[in-house]
Scaffold this active site. Structure first.
Site: not given
Length: 273
Positions: A45-46
């Site tokens: 996601s990040e």
């Protein structure tokens, strides 16, 4: 260069939200294109990138976050993951100050291993549900709020916890309804289970169909549910497949987010910047 994968907002491996963390030794960030390539390769996601700043300034580290598709202006779980790495590797003690696109953020370590992030509270603004939102999300909204510039989501209140858990959105259709994504939420069916509200986060516009546990979303969930439940200190459950708990404390223009983190992979990035 060391690269770590840290599960955030959980005390158990393989749950919570995984983030890539790279601590850079340079005095500045490499080109954004290179950071994006690494984040795309990591494909979480990040991925967070941080480099140390000179002593005596307003912050200790500069911090940026990239999804597999783009740079984002605020990320809670990757900040928690970065702070966890700094503390567990002896690079920091006590409170760490980060400078990021959304301003100065801090992380404070506690004796039990948990960390508290200090983030700006999202300014909520009630809106009429846009046409097609219910169809894209797969449920009829009870209320809809814009969450402001740092997050750029729609906060969508649904009828009950069961409705939130059962959502199966049309992600292609959902892209058109906010700048970043949609946060779906409802009150907990049974607060005795250890949480006050439930949520799920869908961000197809930045390359994430469903985020496992979204720290930044809780800067909007905290004021929303604190106003309804009459308490400033709450616990939210993000009911993704991996799941995770975020303890929220509303402090006016700031929101405190508390959770644990676990390093699950510690490896080496073999390519140079």
């Amino acid at each position: 260069m060391r690269i770590r994968i840290v599960d955030a907002f959980t005390d158990r491996p393989f749950s919570g939200n995984p983030a890539g963390v790279l601590l850079l030794e340079s005095a500045a960030f490499p080109d954004a294109e290179r950071l994006q390539e690494i984040a795309t390769e990591v494909n979480l996601s990040e991925t967070a990138f941080a480099h140390p700043l000179p002593s005596g300034g307003e912050a200790d580290w500069a911090l940026r976050w990239f999804t597999p598709a783009t740079e984002v202006g605020m990320c809670g779980h990757a900040t928690l993951a970065t702070a966890h790495v700094l503390h567990t590797t002896g690079r920091a003690t006590g409170t760490v100050r980060f400078t990021a696109r959304c301003g100065i953020l801090t992380s404070t370590a506690h004796a039990d291993g948990s960390l508290t992030l200090d983030f700006p509270t999202a300014p909520l603004r009630a809106e009429t549900a846009p046409p097609g939102l219910a169809e894209a999300l797969g449920a009829e909204p009870v209320s809809v709020h814009d969450t402001g510039e740092h997050i750029g989501d729609l906060l969508v209140e649904l009828r009950d916890e069961a409705t939130v858990r059962a959502l199966a959105p049309d992600f292609a259709a959902l892209v058109t309804h906010s700048r970043r994504g949609v946060i779906a939420t409802a009150a907990a069916e049974d607060p005795a289970r250890g949480y006050d509200y439930v949520s799920r986060g869908f961000f197809p516009g930045v390359g994430i169909d469903e985020d496992p546990v979204t720290g930044s979303a809780h800067t909007a969930l905290a004021p929303f549910w604190s106003a309804r439940l009459g308490r400033d200190d709450l616990t939210g459950l993000q009911a993704s497949a991996r799941s995770g708990l975020v303890r929220t404390a509303l402090r006016g223009e700031r929101t405190l987010l508390t959770g644990a983190a676990v390093t699950v992979i510690d490896g080496e990035l073999l390519t140079a910047f």
